[in-house]
Design an enzyme around this catalytic site. Structure first.
Site, PDB file in Angstrom:
ATOM      1  N   ARG A 224      13.671  63.196  69.482  1.00  0.00           N
ATOM      2  CA  ARG A 224      14.854  62.862  70.406  1.00  0.00           C
ATOM      3  C   ARG A 224      15.639  64.312  70.676  1.00  0.00           C
ATOM      4  O   ARG A 224      15.340  65.078  69.894  1.00  0.00           O
ATOM      5  CB  ARG A 224      16.168  62.058  69.681  1.00  0.00           C
ATOM      6  CG  ARG A 224      15.680  60.570  69.766  1.00  0.00           C
ATOM      7  CD  ARG A 224      15.682  60.137  71.159  1.00  0.00           C
ATOM      8  NE  ARG A 224      15.303  58.582  71.092  1.00  0.00           N
ATOM      9  CZ  ARG A 224      14.228  58.314  71.393  1.00  0.00           C
ATOM     10  NH1 ARG A 224      13.096  58.888  71.458  1.00  0.00           N
ATOM     11  NH2 ARG A 224      13.894  56.564  71.379  1.00  0.00           N
ATOM     12  N   HIS A 272       8.615  63.382  78.263  1.00  0.00           N
ATOM     13  CA  HIS A 272       8.799  62.112  77.553  1.00  0.00           C
ATOM     14  C   HIS A 272       7.632  61.069  77.606  1.00  0.00           C
ATOM     15  O   HIS A 272       7.869  59.862  77.787  1.00  0.00           O
ATOM     16  CB  HIS A 272      10.080  61.625  77.978  1.00  0.00           C
ATOM     17  CG  HIS A 272      10.621  60.506  76.920  1.00  0.00           C
ATOM     18  ND1 HIS A 272      12.138  60.493  76.889  1.00  0.00           N
ATOM     19  CD2 HIS A 272      10.084  60.109  75.970  1.00  0.00           C
ATOM     20  CE1 HIS A 272      12.537  59.624  75.412  1.00  0.00           C
ATOM     21  NE2 HIS A 272      11.112  59.334  75.109  1.00  0.00           N
TER      22      HIS A 272
END
Length: 309
Positions: A224, A272
């Site tokens: 994250r 991502h």
């Protein structure tokens, strides 16, 4: 007959429209899977935060929510959610993360960028140490972190695992707590971050902890974005104390075009992609979990709302 509401982006619905009902049927469930329904008739929600659903209070019959994502930070604080929430833990997602992490650890271990980017015609030989001579830290020992740690240990890397609470994994030297983190970072030539985004993990790698790492260490973050203090990382990169950062996740996504990470010579940006939810395997995991609950066995991988993951 149970009613399952699929609440995620419209464009991915075709990938689930037939697969999810089929997977539920294979689990022995008679289920109606829909994109829209009277909230009072919905038993289960298969959910992603980008589907637009934010108010769960009308779903008076709701038994639980099965997330399509491993990360739950965008839903866990929702005050209208009063039923169990299950994270997506799926073999396809795990395999994808192991492949991405292993690939980038090997890339940095072997110094592959030096050859890939060389175009000057210079014959420069460099030989990496063997994997057993390279210390890799795995920060986060959940399902994904544990799988990656085991894969790297299988390649003979000296893997040191860290988690907030104590964990034991065969073949992996594990530490926990603040003192354990400092100990692991001091040895980490390559550090992989696979932790959830919670108040306790925000800026986990700040200036103080980055300074603990060996000179020239590499950071790989498929976890994250908020796990790392961006300004502190950029300063450490500018000074050469951190040799490289390969980043798949960011505080703002997509990463803005003008962000310094895009242009920094010691940063690799990936969009991502480390571990996407793959419909073919995700439907089986979701269906199996819902079927467990319907049999009275309880959901797997439920979120602790107090901890945030």
């Amino acid at each position: 007959m149970i009613t399952v509401l699929f609440s995620a982006r419209e464009d991915i619905w075709p990938n689930y429209e037939t697969r999810l009902p089929e997977a539920l049927a294979e689990e022995g469930l008679a289920a109606r899977v829909v994109r829209e329904a009277d909230p009072a008739e919905v038993d289960w929600i298969v959910y992603a935060p980008n589907g637009g659903l934010t108010d769960f209070s009308p779903f008076t019959k709701l038994k639980g929510v099965q997330s399509l994502w491993a990360g739950v930070e965008q839903i866990v604080g929702n005050p209208t959610l009063k039923v169990p929430l299950a994270r997506m833990v799926d073999p396809g997602m795990t395999e994808g993360m192991v492949e991405w992490v292993t690939g980038h650890v090997l890339r940095h271990h072997l110094g592959m960028d030096a050859d890939i980017k060389r175009t000057d015609g210079q014959w420069v030989r460099h030989v990496a140490p063997l994997a057993r001579e390279r210390t890799v830290a795995m920060l986060g020992l959940g399902a994904l972190g544990t799988a990656c740690a085991r894969a790297l240990a299988g390649l003979n890397f000296d893997v040191r695992g860290w988690s907030r609470s104590e964990k034991r994994i065969d073949g992996i030297t594990c530490a926990h707590g603040d003192e354990g983190l400092a100990e692991v970072l001091r040895e980490a030539e390559i550090a992989v971050l696979l932790l959830p985004d919670t108040p306790a993990t925000t800026n986990l790698l700040d200036a103080v902890r980055l300074a603990l790492m060996p000179n020239g260490a590499v950071i790989i973050n498929p976890g994250r974005g908020p796990l790392i203090d961006d300004d502190a990382l950029l300063e450490a990169l500018d000074e050469g104390r951190i040799g490289h950062a390969t980043l798949d996740v960011f505080r703002e996504e997509p990463l803005p075009a003008g962000h310094p990470f895009w242009h920094h010579p010691r940063v690799t940006v990936t969009p991502h992609i480390a571990s996407e939810t793959r419909p073919v395997t995700a439907v089986r995991s979701a269906a199996a979990n819902i079927a467990r609950a319907e049999r009275g066995e309880g959901l797997l991988h439920t979120v602790d709302f107090g901890l945030g993951y």
